[in-house]
Design a protein around this motif. Sequence first.
Motif, PDB file in Angstrom:
ATOM      1  N   ARG A   1       0.840  -1.203   0.000  1.00 28.00           N
ATOM      2  CA  ARG A   1       0.000   0.000   0.000  1.00 28.00           C
ATOM      3  C   ARG A   1       0.873   1.250   0.000  1.00 28.00           C
ATOM      4  N   ALA A   2       1.980   1.194   0.715  1.00 25.92           N
ATOM      5  CA  ALA A   2       2.888   2.346   0.776  1.00 25.92           C
ATOM      6  C   ALA A   2       3.607   2.573  -0.545  1.00 25.92           C
ATOM      7  N   ALA A   3       3.623   1.538  -1.401  1.00 31.12           N
ATOM      8  CA  ALA A   3       4.304   1.639  -2.702  1.00 31.12           C
ATOM      9  C   ALA A   3       3.314   1.994  -3.799  1.00 31.12           C
ATOM     10  N   GLY A   4       2.263   2.725  -3.440  1.00 31.39           N
ATOM     11  CA  GLY A   4       1.206   3.031  -4.392  1.00 31.39           C
ATOM     12  C   GLY A   4       1.678   3.728  -5.644  1.00 31.39           C
ATOM     13  N   ALA A   5       2.730   4.544  -5.562  1.00 24.51           N
ATOM     14  CA  ALA A   5       3.222   5.249  -6.748  1.00 24.51           C
ATOM     15  C   ALA A   5       3.778   4.276  -7.782  1.00 24.51           C
ATOM     16  N   VAL A   6       4.299   3.143  -7.312  1.00 21.11           N
ATOM     17  CA  VAL A   6       4.813   2.126  -8.227  1.00 21.11           C
ATOM     18  C   VAL A   6       3.659   1.324  -8.803  1.00 21.11           C
ATOM     19  N   LEU A   7       2.733   0.911  -7.953  1.00 23.51           N
ATOM     20  CA  LEU A   7       1.590   0.097  -8.368  1.00 23.51           C
ATOM     21  C   LEU A   7       0.462   1.027  -8.815  1.00 23.51           C
ATOM     22  N   ASP A   8       0.661   1.644  -9.987  1.00 21.42           N
ATOM     23  CA  ASP A   8      -0.281   2.666 -10.442  1.00 21.42           C
ATOM     24  C   ASP A   8      -1.428   2.107 -11.277  1.00 21.42           C
ATOM     25  N   GLY A   9      -1.398   0.808 -11.598  1.00 20.27           N
ATOM     26  CA  GLY A   9      -2.443   0.221 -12.419  1.00 20.27           C
ATOM     27  C   GLY A   9      -2.301   0.528 -13.894  1.00 20.27           C
ATOM     28  N   VAL A  10      -1.324   1.339 -14.267  1.00 25.61           N
ATOM     29  CA  VAL A  10      -1.098   1.693 -15.674  1.00 25.61           C
ATOM     30  C   VAL A  10       0.131   0.978 -16.205  1.00 25.61           C
ATOM     31  N   ARG A  11       1.258   1.139 -15.492  1.00 22.49           N
ATOM     32  CA  ARG A  11       2.484   0.438 -15.904  1.00 22.49           C
ATOM     33  C   ARG A  11       2.778  -0.768 -15.027  1.00 22.49           C
TER      34      ARG A  11
END
Length: 356
Positions: free
Chosen positions: A58-68
Amino acid sequence: MSSARALLVGDPAPWFVQRCTTPFGTYSFDMAAGRSVLLYFFRSSTQAGVGAALAHLRAAGAVLDGVRSHFFGVSTDPEDEARLGEMPPGMRFFRDADRAVTTLYGLAEQEAPYWMVVDPMLRIAAVQPDGPGVAERMVGLLCRMRPIAPAAPVPVPALMLADVFEPAFCRQLMAYYHAQESVPSGMLTEQVPGRSVAVADPGFKRRRDCRLRDRGLVGQVQARIIRRVVPEIHKAFQFQATQMDRLILACYDSGEQGCFGPHRDNTVAAAAHRRFAVSINLNDGFEGGAVSFPEFGGPGFCPPAGGALVFSCGLLHAVTPVTRGRRHACLPFVFDDAAAAIKQANRAAMGRTETA
């Protein structure tokens, strides 16, 4: 879905459809292509270490953006339905109480949680049992798979053919389109296995179609495809097309940002017989409207007026929004006699279902 051996790096990630925390309640995993995917298999969110791993994700949300990049947790605990609900856009959970996905990925006998990284072509890139610091390493691997600038694209197995239709014939087909009533184009989907229905989703597909019903024009389209496309398919793919269907004329209009999101053309029963898509542009002078292939990356394809883009119906592809003008196209599918038998059987099965 069926049992399978444990997966290794380089193996194709099996496709499946399973209940999921999406707005539709299910998710077809083949649609995750074109992104780096992190899979986390666990028995329950109450299992030791799982809560901490999910908190790190959850804290890595910027990485897990659903786009890339995308994360999918796979839980076999029915009670996780209540525990694991609303999440950031790049985080979803499969409801795997029947262990169908866990078994498919060769992890039915594993008690400890397991991680897998899947590349944009849906091939296994990493397999790792859970342990201290593994969540951080998996996110780090995902970051390294996300290039800052686009890398050299993988060649797409598609044909670009010029001069399939002559300019005068293109104009004739466009005149026919504008003389007919066009309708918003739907998408084939299956809420019930084997029952394919067309639904409208303007957020995913914005296009207007009309069916080509003039027998003279139908014959002319067929003759040109038989003479100019079928031999090239055989040369490139060793496939002999003998059948053709869905002769429609379509328009992507910049007035509504005409587009089509990532999809495959053969994943429901009514379309299972389709083998190759033949996308023939009828005009130039528009912007956008390119056909892209997310599994391979790189820029999209846009044939010149009268030219065709030919590709396997199994490839994930999308049409970028038309930002100026209109893109007119003729969009048939071709297949062979064996696929025609599949089409006939599926039609018969759907007819029995509808009358049952």
